[in-house]
Each structure stands twice: as structure tokens, then as C-alpha cells.
Enzyme design. Structure first.
Site, short mmCIF file in Angstrom:
data_model
loop_
_atom_site.label_atom_id
_atom_site.label_comp_id
_atom_site.label_asym_id
_atom_site.label_seq_id
_atom_site.Cartn_x
_atom_site.Cartn_y
_atom_site.Cartn_z
N HIS A 158 9.60 -20.78 20.69
CA HIS A 158 9.15 -20.99 19.31
C HIS A 158 10.32 -20.69 18.37
O HIS A 158 10.45 -19.57 17.88
CB HIS A 158 7.96 -20.05 19.03
CG HIS A 158 7.24 -20.34 17.76
ND1 HIS A 158 5.88 -20.18 17.61
CD2 HIS A 158 7.67 -20.76 16.54
CE1 HIS A 158 5.51 -20.49 16.37
NE2 HIS A 158 6.59 -20.84 15.71
N GLU A 194 7.26 -24.89 20.29
CA GLU A 194 6.33 -24.67 19.18
C GLU A 194 7.11 -24.54 17.88
O GLU A 194 8.21 -24.00 17.88
CB GLU A 194 5.60 -23.33 19.35
CG GLU A 194 4.77 -23.18 20.58
CD GLU A 194 4.23 -21.75 20.69
OE1 GLU A 194 3.37 -21.55 21.53
OE2 GLU A 194 4.68 -20.85 19.95
N HIS A 208 -2.11 -16.89 21.90
CA HIS A 208 -1.94 -15.79 20.95
C HIS A 208 -2.76 -14.59 21.38
O HIS A 208 -3.99 -14.65 21.43
CB HIS A 208 -2.29 -16.15 19.51
CG HIS A 208 -1.26 -15.59 18.56
ND1 HIS A 208 -1.16 -14.26 18.29
CD2 HIS A 208 -0.25 -16.19 17.89
CE1 HIS A 208 -0.14 -14.05 17.48
NE2 HIS A 208 0.44 -15.21 17.22
N1 PXP Z 1 0.88 -19.90 20.49
C1 PXP Z 1 1.51 -19.89 19.29
C2 PXP Z 1 1.33 -21.06 18.40
C3 PXP Z 1 2.31 -18.81 18.91
O1 PXP Z 1 2.93 -18.83 17.73
C4 PXP Z 1 2.47 -17.73 19.80
C5 PXP Z 1 3.36 -16.59 19.41
O2 PXP Z 1 4.66 -17.05 19.23
C6 PXP Z 1 1.80 -17.79 21.04
C7 PXP Z 1 1.01 -18.87 21.35
C8 PXP Z 1 1.93 -16.69 22.04
O3 PXP Z 1 1.35 -15.53 21.55
P1 PXP Z 1 1.60 -14.14 22.27
O4 PXP Z 1 3.07 -13.84 22.12
O5 PXP Z 1 0.73 -13.19 21.54
O6 PXP Z 1 1.22 -14.31 23.72
#
Ligand code: PXP
Length: 240
Positions: free
Chosen positions: A44, A71, A192
Site C-alpha cells: 500500500h 492498494e 483490516h
Molecule cells: N486493506 C486495506 C485497504 C488497508 O488499507 C489495509 C491496511 O493497510 C489492510 C487491508 C490490512 O490491514 P491490517 O494491516 O490491519 O491487516
């Protein structure tokens, strides 16, 4: 239906950046995650490059043997050109603002439909699968189907927050949004705050899930159990 585990390696880059050198090496981390069983790698990049850097994304793309998922917010021109240059298997569009600690809401697929339609078309024309990040709200899932997206990624922070209190209640909105999304032909991703404790119940409740992307909890668990064990544990949690 098998659910793919895509490991988000932003946190490895955060650790590297904290000392300015190249330890841990993010390309090696991506190679190792794949070797240890990850079905994909997620990154990301953000405009300030405080986690993964744009050049990391280019370097990682060269060693991908699984699925690469990038992402980010497509309002950044730099993000769009990077994705079109790298051509990952999937781009996940997220409406996060530049300084935001982490993503904290999904797209308003009703209000932002025209923008999404135009933007998604650019990636689709380049042969890239597009997923859009949404809150678990039925009308957002229904409208997502009109944007041209292939998939939605359900934003699971609320689920994770409420899981310990009442897991059935915590997942209820996700079951409904997932049903609307799949009925409208969309594939389902989620991410997330998913972790070793809450992942299995989520998969049991939303079996149509195609992919989860997990970073923070998985990398934190790796401090105790090691990356290889942790990837196997998370994969096991996805079997029902
Ligand atoms: N999906 C998105 C769109 C995110 O922004 C993130 C965090 O960067 C995640 C998934 C993954 O989340 P986590 O780091 O809490 O597992």
C-alpha cells in the site's frame, strides 16, 4: 471456496525505514512470504512513502510468483502511473487521505459512482483486476456493482473491534453486504484488523470470500512465532 491469503508487507518496510538502511529487506520478505505459503503479496504505497516506497513496488513486482495486489488512492497520479507500469494482478482502490494513519473508510459508491467508473475503466483497459474498498453496507455493495469493479474489499475494522463482545452481531452486516455483492456478480475480498483470533469465524460466516489481505497482526505475530509458522496458522484459519 478457497480463500487466498495475501500478506501485506507494509509493516516490514516501516521497520526498515525506522533505521534508514535496508534491514529487513522488503524484496526478500516478499520472496519468503511466498515460499512460506502466502497466496499473494499486498503493498500500500502512500504519497509520503512512509511505509512501502514506489521503487519497492517496482522491485517486488519482479519476483512475484503468486498474486500481486497494490492498494492505494487513485486520486494520486503517481499511484495510477505506478500501477499501470507494474501491472499487478489486482489493484485495490482505497479512498484514504495522504496523511491518514491507515485506511478508515470505504468508498461512497453512490456519490462517487461516476468517478469510480472512469477510474476503474483505466485499470480494466490495462488488464488489471479491480477491487474497491467498501464499508459493510448493503447499498454500497449494490452500487459497487455499477462501477465496473470486479470485486469489493469489505473493510473489517468494525468486525474486529466488536468480535470479542459479540461475534455473531459483529459479522451480521458483513454477511448481508457480502450477499448483495455476490448476487450482483462481484467477487469478495476483506481486510483490516483481521487476526489469528477473528479470521476463522469471519471465513465461516462469509464463505464466499476470495481473498483476505492481512498485515499488522500477522507481522506482529511473526515476532513471536516466526513468519513461516504464522503464514501457515493464518492459512489454516481460512479452512472451514
Ligand atoms: N486493506 C486495506 C485497504 C488497508 O488499507 C489495509 C491496511 O493497510 C489492510 C487491508 C490490512 O490491514 P491490517 O494491516 O490491519 O491487516
Amino acid at each position: 471456496m478457497a480463500t487466498k491469503l495475501s500478506v501485506n508487507i507494509n509493516k516490514i518496510a516501516t521497520l526498515r525505514n525506522s533505521r534508514g538502511g535496508d534491514n529487513p529487506n522488503v524484496v526478500k520478505a516478499a520472496i519468503d512470504c511466498q515460499h512460506f505459503g502466502a497466496d499473494g503479496i499486498t503493498v500500500h504505497p502512500r504519497p509520503d512513502e512512509r511505509h512501502i516506497r514506489y521503487n519497492d513496488v517496482r522491485e517486488i513486482s519482479k519476483i512475484i510468483t503468486t498474486e500481486f495486489n497494490i492498494e492505494g488512492n487513485p486520486t494520486e497520479d503517481k499511484f495510477v502511473s505506478l500501477v499501470l507500469e507494474v501491472k499487478p494482478a489486482q489493484v485495490t482502490l482505497v479512498p484514504d487521505s495522504p496523511g491518514q494513519l491507515t485506511s478508515n473508510h470505504g468508498w461512497d459508491t453512490i456519490k462517487e459512482k461516476d468517478y469510480l467508473l472512469r477510474t476503474i475503466d483505466v485499470f480494466k483497459k490495462a488488464g488489471i483486476r479491480v477491487s474497491i474498498f467498501i464499508d459493510p453496507v448493503e447499498r454500497m455493495a449494490a452500487a459497487a456493482a455499477e462501477t465496473g469493479a470486479d470485486r469489493v474489499e469489505l473493510y473489517t475494522e468494525d468486525y474486529a473491534k466488536n468480535y470479542k463482545k459479540d461475534k455473531a452481531a459483529a459479522v451480521a452486516a458483513y454477511i448481508k453486504a457480502a450477499a448483495i455483492a455476490t448476487q450482483n456478480g462481484l467477487g469478495l475480498n476483506a481486510g483490516h484488523d483481521l487476526d489469528r483470533e477473528n479470521l476463522h469465524f469471519f471465513k465461516q460466516s462469509v464463505p464466499a470470500l476470495l481473498e483476505v489481505s492481512i498485515g499488522h497482526a500477522l507481522i506482529a505475530d511473526a515476532l513471536y512465532y516466526g513468519l513461516e509458522n504464522v503464514i501457515q496458522l493464518y492459512k489454516k484459519a481460512l479452512i472451514i
